[in-house]
Scaffold this motif. Structure first.
Motif, PDB file in Angstrom:
ATOM      1  N   MET A   1       0.824  -1.216   0.000  1.00 27.86           N
ATOM      2  CA  MET A   1       0.000   0.000   0.000  1.00 27.86           C
ATOM      3  C   MET A   1       0.857   1.265   0.000  1.00 27.86           C
ATOM      4  O   MET A   1       0.652   2.168  -0.820  1.00 27.86           O
ATOM      5  N   VAL A   2       1.817   1.336   0.916  1.00 34.39           N
ATOM      6  CA  VAL A   2       2.674   2.515   0.960  1.00 34.39           C
ATOM      7  C   VAL A   2       3.543   2.596  -0.289  1.00 34.39           C
ATOM      8  O   VAL A   2       3.868   3.691  -0.765  1.00 34.39           O
ATOM      9  N   ARG A   3       3.899   1.459  -0.854  1.00 40.60           N
ATOM     10  CA  ARG A   3       4.678   1.466  -2.096  1.00 40.60           C
ATOM     11  C   ARG A   3       3.869   2.091  -3.235  1.00 40.60           C
ATOM     12  O   ARG A   3       4.390   2.905  -4.009  1.00 40.60           O
ATOM     13  N   SER A   4       2.588   1.727  -3.333  1.00 42.26           N
ATOM     14  CA  SER A   4       1.735   2.305  -4.376  1.00 42.26           C
ATOM     15  C   SER A   4       1.561   3.805  -4.185  1.00 42.26           C
ATOM     16  O   SER A   4       1.558   4.576  -5.153  1.00 42.26           O
ATOM     17  N   GLN A   5       1.412   4.233  -2.931  1.00 46.29           N
ATOM     18  CA  GLN A   5       1.256   5.660  -2.645  1.00 46.29           C
ATOM     19  C   GLN A   5       2.496   6.448  -3.064  1.00 46.29           C
ATOM     20  O   GLN A   5       2.388   7.542  -3.626  1.00 46.29           O
ATOM     21  N   ILE A   6       3.665   5.888  -2.790  1.00 44.24           N
ATOM     22  CA  ILE A   6       4.911   6.581  -3.150  1.00 44.24           C
ATOM     23  C   ILE A   6       5.066   6.666  -4.659  1.00 44.24           C
ATOM     24  O   ILE A   6       5.444   7.712  -5.204  1.00 44.24           O
ATOM     25  N   LEU A   7       4.766   5.584  -5.350  1.00 38.69           N
ATOM     26  CA  LEU A   7       4.921   5.560  -6.807  1.00 38.69           C
ATOM     27  C   LEU A   7       3.950   6.504  -7.508  1.00 38.69           C
ATOM     28  O   LEU A   7       4.203   6.938  -8.634  1.00 38.69           O
ATOM     29  N   ASN A   8       2.839   6.814  -6.844  1.00 40.07           N
ATOM     30  CA  ASN A   8       1.861   7.742  -7.422  1.00 40.07           C
ATOM     31  C   ASN A   8       2.133   9.192  -7.038  1.00 40.07           C
ATOM     32  O   ASN A   8       1.342  10.083  -7.362  1.00 40.07           O
ATOM     33  N   THR A   9       3.242   9.431  -6.340  1.00 42.17           N
ATOM     34  CA  THR A   9       3.604  10.789  -5.926  1.00 42.17           C
ATOM     35  C   THR A   9       4.413  11.479  -7.023  1.00 42.17           C
ATOM     36  O   THR A   9       5.324  10.893  -7.595  1.00 42.17           O
ATOM     37  N   GLU A  10       4.064  12.705  -7.305  1.00 39.49           N
ATOM     38  CA  GLU A  10       4.783  13.513  -8.294  1.00 39.49           C
ATOM     39  C   GLU A  10       5.235  14.824  -7.651  1.00 39.49           C
ATOM     40  O   GLU A  10       4.421  15.558  -7.095  1.00 39.49           O
ATOM     41  N   PRO A  11       6.548  15.119  -7.717  1.00 40.71           N
ATOM     42  CA  PRO A  11       7.619  14.248  -8.230  1.00 40.71           C
ATOM     43  C   PRO A  11       7.950  13.146  -7.231  1.00 40.71           C
ATOM     44  O   PRO A  11       7.558  13.212  -6.064  1.00 40.71           O
ATOM     45  N   LEU A  12       8.664  12.154  -7.693  1.00 34.73           N
ATOM     46  CA  LEU A  12       9.024  11.028  -6.838  1.00 34.73           C
ATOM     47  C   LEU A  12       9.936  11.517  -5.705  1.00 34.73           C
ATOM     48  O   LEU A  12      10.880  12.271  -5.940  1.00 34.73           O
ATOM     49  N   PRO A  13       9.655  11.124  -4.457  1.00 36.21           N
ATOM     50  CA  PRO A  13      10.481  11.592  -3.333  1.00 36.21           C
ATOM     51  C   PRO A  13      11.915  11.082  -3.430  1.00 36.21           C
ATOM     52  O   PRO A  13      12.217  10.136  -4.163  1.00 36.21           O
ATOM     53  N   SER A  14      12.802  11.688  -2.646  1.00 36.82           N
ATOM     54  CA  SER A  14      14.194  11.257  -2.589  1.00 36.82           C
ATOM     55  C   SER A  14      14.287   9.939  -1.830  1.00 36.82           C
ATOM     56  O   SER A  14      13.359   9.558  -1.111  1.00 36.82           O
ATOM     57  N   PRO A  15      15.383   9.202  -1.955  1.00 40.00           N
ATOM     58  CA  PRO A  15      15.532   7.939  -1.210  1.00 40.00           C
ATOM     59  C   PRO A  15      15.363   8.099   0.296  1.00 40.00           C
ATOM     60  O   PRO A  15      14.713   7.274   0.940  1.00 40.00           O
ATOM     61  N   ASN A  16      15.945   9.158   0.868  1.00 42.01           N
ATOM     62  CA  ASN A  16      15.814   9.374   2.310  1.00 42.01           C
ATOM     63  C   ASN A  16      14.370   9.665   2.706  1.00 42.01           C
ATOM     64  O   ASN A  16      13.905   9.222   3.772  1.00 42.01           O
TER      65      ASN A  16
END
Length: 219
Positions: free
Chosen positions: A113-128
């Protein structure tokens, strides 16, 4: 002097190979051609480790630290373009995006679930930032796993009950092959094996209960 220093730095087995070099540059070029190895094998090994890395039983902190160690080592073998046109910044952003994808791909399915939320974020967050977003999810999963499931008592009774009670006497779902009635099996039929001392049949005894114990035909 330089030739002498190079010559004395070599193992004895190599002395004959460079003994006739006229200059230090010639000696160095000969040694470099034969013994210098490129970085490609090491870079390939690091990238393979990244591609195969999975979280498995590791905590998020341990998994991220292990992956970041490979990222840092791999960065020693690459160079960032030096310019003032903005290419260097774009290069760093693209490399960070690749790191985010590598990190998310290795997570267990519990974090879908959290993986899908991150991938749908624009722009993609930094690794940290991605690490900071995943960590609370890990803590929530740990809390959920530690809680004891609460089972509704009524539902449990309805599911597991194998008998029901009538007038204080439990009537089971067994069926007597002798009387063809519910309440007991043939080998426990009182009419066949005898009544216990505390339960003797008589005319005033409840008709339904007497039949359930195999005494429906007693006088």
């Amino acid at each position: 002097m330089v030739i002498s220093w190079l010559f004395n730095s070599l193992v004895p087995d190599l002395h004959d190979n460079v003994a006739y070099a006229d200059t230090a540059q010639e000696m160095w070029a000969d040694l470099e051609e034969r013994f210098c190895q490129g970085n490609a094998p090491r870079v390939h090994e690091l990238k393979r480790d990244l591609a195969l890395m999975r979280q498995d039983r590791l905590s998020i902190a341990a998994y991220y630290t292990k992956m970041k160690g490979i990222w840092d080592t791999l960065s020693n073998y690459s160079t960032i373009p030096q310019c003032t046109c903005g290419i260097a910044k774009e290069f760093i952003l693209e490399r960070d995006k690749e790191k985010v994808h590598q990190f998310l791909m290795g997570l267990t399915d519990a974090f879908h679930m959290v993986r899908s939320q991150i991938l749908n974020t624009e722009p993609l967050p930094s690794p940290n930032k991605v690490y900071a977003l995943v960590t609370p999810e890990e803590k929530q999963l740990q809390v959920n796993a530690s809680q004891t499931p609460i089972i509704d008592a009524a539902a449990l009774h309805a599911t597991n009950a194998s008998s029901w009670t009538t007038r204080g006497i439990t009537k089971s779902k067994d069926r007597c092959a002798h009387y063809k009635k519910l309440g007991h099996t043939k080998n426990k039929c009182f009419a066949l094996v005898g009544y216990p001392p505390n339960l003797q049949p008589h005319r005033t005894f409840d008709h339904n209960i007497t039949q359930s114990y195999g005494g429906g035909h007693t006088a």
